[in-house]
Design an enzyme around this catalytic site. Sequence first.
Site, PDB file in Angstrom:
ATOM      1  N   LYS A   1       7.752  -0.191   8.215  1.00 37.84           N
ATOM      2  CA  LYS A   1       8.157  -0.386   6.833  1.00 37.84           C
ATOM      3  C   LYS A   1       9.227   0.205   6.132  1.00 37.84           C
ATOM      4  CE  LYS A   1       5.441   2.937   3.645  1.00 37.84           C
ATOM      5  NZ  LYS A   1       4.993   3.807   3.185  1.00 37.84           N
TER       6      LYS A   1
ATOM      7  N   SER B   1       1.398   3.604   0.037  1.00 40.08           N
ATOM      8  CA  SER B   1       2.333   3.335  -0.495  1.00 40.08           C
ATOM      9  C   SER B   1       2.955   1.520   1.180  1.00 40.08           C
ATOM     10  CB  SER B   1       3.116   3.500  -0.454  1.00 40.08           C
ATOM     11  OG  SER B   1       4.070   4.196   0.722  1.00 40.08           O
TER      12      SER B   1
ATOM     13  N   SER C   1      -0.296   7.097   2.019  1.00 41.90           N
ATOM     14  CA  SER C   1       0.054   5.892   2.582  1.00 41.90           C
ATOM     15  C   SER C   1       0.120   5.081   3.927  1.00 41.90           C
ATOM     16  CB  SER C   1       2.146   6.435   2.085  1.00 41.90           C
ATOM     17  OG  SER C   1       1.777   6.024   0.701  1.00 41.90           O
TER      18      SER C   1
END
Lengths: 496, 488
Positions: B78, B153, B177
Amino acid sequence: MGHKASDIEARLIVGFETHVQLATNTKLFCGCAVAFGETPNSRMCPVCLGLPGALPVMNRRAFDFAVLTGLALGCKISVHTKWDRKSYYYPDLPKNYQISQYDLPLAHDGAFEIPSEGGSKRVGIIRAHLEEDAGKNLHDQGDYSLVDLNRAGTPLLEIVTRPEINSPDEAYVYCTELQRLVTYLGVSHGVMQKGQMRFEPNINVEITAGGQTFRTPISEVKNLNSFRSVRGAVEFEFRRQVQDWLADHDYQFKKRPNENRGWDDERGVTVFQREKEAAHDYRYFPDPDLVPVEVDTAWLNGVRESLPELPLARRMRFELQYGVTADDAATLVADRETADCFESAAERAGAPQTTAKQFLNVWSRFANDRGVSVGRLAVSAERMGELAAMVDQRVVSATAANQIAERMMSSSDEPRQLAESMGLVTVADEGQLDSWVAGVFAGNEKAVKDAIANPKKTQAAVGFLRGQVMKASGGKADPRLAGDKIEARLAAMRAG
Amino acid sequence: MSGVLNVAETARTVRSRKCSARQAVQSAINAIRDREGRLKTFISVSPDAALKRADEIDAAIAHGRDPGPLAGVPVALKDNICNRHAATTCASNILRDFVPPYDAHVVERLTAAGAIILAKTNMDEFAMGSSTENSGFFKTRNPWNENCVPGGSSGGSTAAVAARMIPAAFGSDTGGSIRQPAALCGVTGLKPTYGRVSRYGLVAFGSSLDQIGPITVDARDAALLLAVIAGRDPRDSTSVAEPVPDYVAALDKPIHGLKIGIAAEYFGQGLDPQVETAVRAALDLFRARGAEVREITLPHMKYAVACYYVVATAEASSNLARYDGVHYGHRTPVPSDLIDLYARSRHEGFGAEVKRRIMLGTYVLSSGYYDAYYLKALKVRTLIRRDFERAFESVDVIASPVTPTTAFPIGEKSDDPLAMYLADIYTISANLAGVPAISIPCGFDAKRLPIGLQLTGPWFREDRILNLAHQFQSATDHHTHRPPLAAA
């Protein structure tokens, strides 16, 4: 209403906030070296630069130093303490928050004893807490500014007193004593020129006039880094605030805003900087990147026991134990090494007063010349004690000892050997002494006549004549024996 | 071949020299080339650096050296996890060009284990969002339905794994997330216990909530990766020196006698009946294998979302203060003075949701409001934690849905922050309590969108939830289903 300056009574009220830079090798939350005067931005890492994803880790040594200082200031040490973020935007603050301690300072509620007229005075300590220093903005660049973050993250201990200091001299003494304490404990180098101690007095005045009492607004003088400027700023503010009140009786606490002021060293005045708006909102909250610190009681007791005798107590003991004056005791306890060195030397000599004299007259002069403390001279306490013992036992005279001491600075020979090789061992030989005394009497007829004619002058004359004998002997004559001979000779002349 | 192998297979074939690390990386590069255009999961891909690293691993193997347990496994991070060789943007314009001078702890651990960082994935800006629509750069699509969000996310990471473009990716989980997008993309996502994995190098959002975790095809791969990244790191004071158990060995333990708790709080209003049906079917399966399902209660869970949006935004407002245009990151070109430099740089650099949360967080920490909001939220957080402590006195694991619904259409909630916040209603309390939780696929709805099952364990019992997840996956095939574009 109106008041003349002569009708009023004014009492100065001062409290201090002091930032003391701790003498750790590395910064408070990262492994960067604490540095001064290095190339800008050469002592940084992702942590003290506040890069995304970097995390602080507490410097254990800084914490230990802070606890030791807290104990020396008679504070209570918090068993549970934590770190808080203090938020404000400034380019020298890379994260735009400072890691500090808000509602649970590591030390609180103590008192610091400082020497005061005819004794000592206790200045209350509200709190002492750890925080990280900011970097430096450099504004003299033209139409831009530069930021140097070498200092960012340096450990600071902030010490806050109660408003219990009541004169410029007391303010001065508080600051010098605090410097003495932290250097004595070894928790700070306390070098003012490097900004390692920064004083911020909060000053106002209580004015009594016409049976009423008024208090002036508080001014905080920022970032004083010399003792002289502390005294100057406090003196100046005392006068200014009284004058401002005389000019405008509404110049009062809460009717007029508190102020931040700066010290103009050249003009010797404080200068208005800004009003203190109703408490800046720093949005303190616990730093989630750091774990709370739980202080182990056994460990704390160990630290408490390791606390050395503090400077003021040691000075008072020196006065009693060694029979030195308060001023001399203060010089001997200027720093811990010197005081330790003195005590070892005095013990070795078995003659503390002679040792003290040599420390104050001889060794401190050499130390001053070299810009170090006596304790750091290249002469061991043992050898200093040996020299003092030689004077005490009249192996050498005090005058000769000065010359030997000078030689000891560059020679590792024993003082006794030096005395011998320099030909300074005291001469107690009757014949030799008689001959020196006779020579001096012959060369100083007027002094001899005066001494005989006027008994009031006898003592002074004996002293003078003895000095001449010492001089003639190159410092080798045994001063007491020489004195005896001079007195005997005068008595004989009087009788004759 | 259709995309990449999973972690275990890749490592096995590379270690046994059936396939080179270069080939493993190349197959990921090929899959990305074929599929990325439609899904837009990556912010950056570094094929050259990855191939170079693969060659080093192949050379090590050729010299008879142990290449590590993850030899040749390409992984994606990420884009809020720092590594030296690529920008770490947090999908924000304020960090668009920011290249960290250091590697995150997990990057060091992964690299030492032989894994190869190939790409950085898209996300909601600074991990603030539940759909990856808040990326400052572009939106990511759900591989199961390209008109739907992948969740967020960590939506880039979950979509990339679901599309079999990469064997595994790493996400961060502050309020769900990892788990929520894993559920919406039909992959396995693990949020470890707070303190289990070092946060060093993870760009902070809510420091007391953030954890890095693996996103994989199945629980075995998650166990393999967790084993590598877990453990105390002296650079993160909040990481814990708890021993790291053998997660892989624990996978095969029988679940007979395991006590699984279900709480009514997870099955309330707003839960899609199709999601509930799939979750209850999973419970039936556990019962059939000898586990016992018990009712428990988590009375303070109803306050979790409110509590979270105070705690997380407060921390975020402070964590994001450093992006000011002075030291690094975006700086407005012509500021009139210092305040203007701050204001414009931040105005231009941050997106709307980030600004919203900074304002909210600043507000709750402000003098006069601190006690009413932040302090109260901390108290509620303690109560939520106690709910879990009490629950784990009587059960070993808590089972629940991950999300109230399956993936929703792009744009459906992007103008309604509160509706978006409720997408995390079942995941947030694990972060507030600090407990580990895993999201695994447990079925599909009528639109053939994946449904997730959440298994939450006591602190530091990742081994137990991985065990249960693996046992479920051994008995079912939901996790083996592939979205159409990655179909075998």
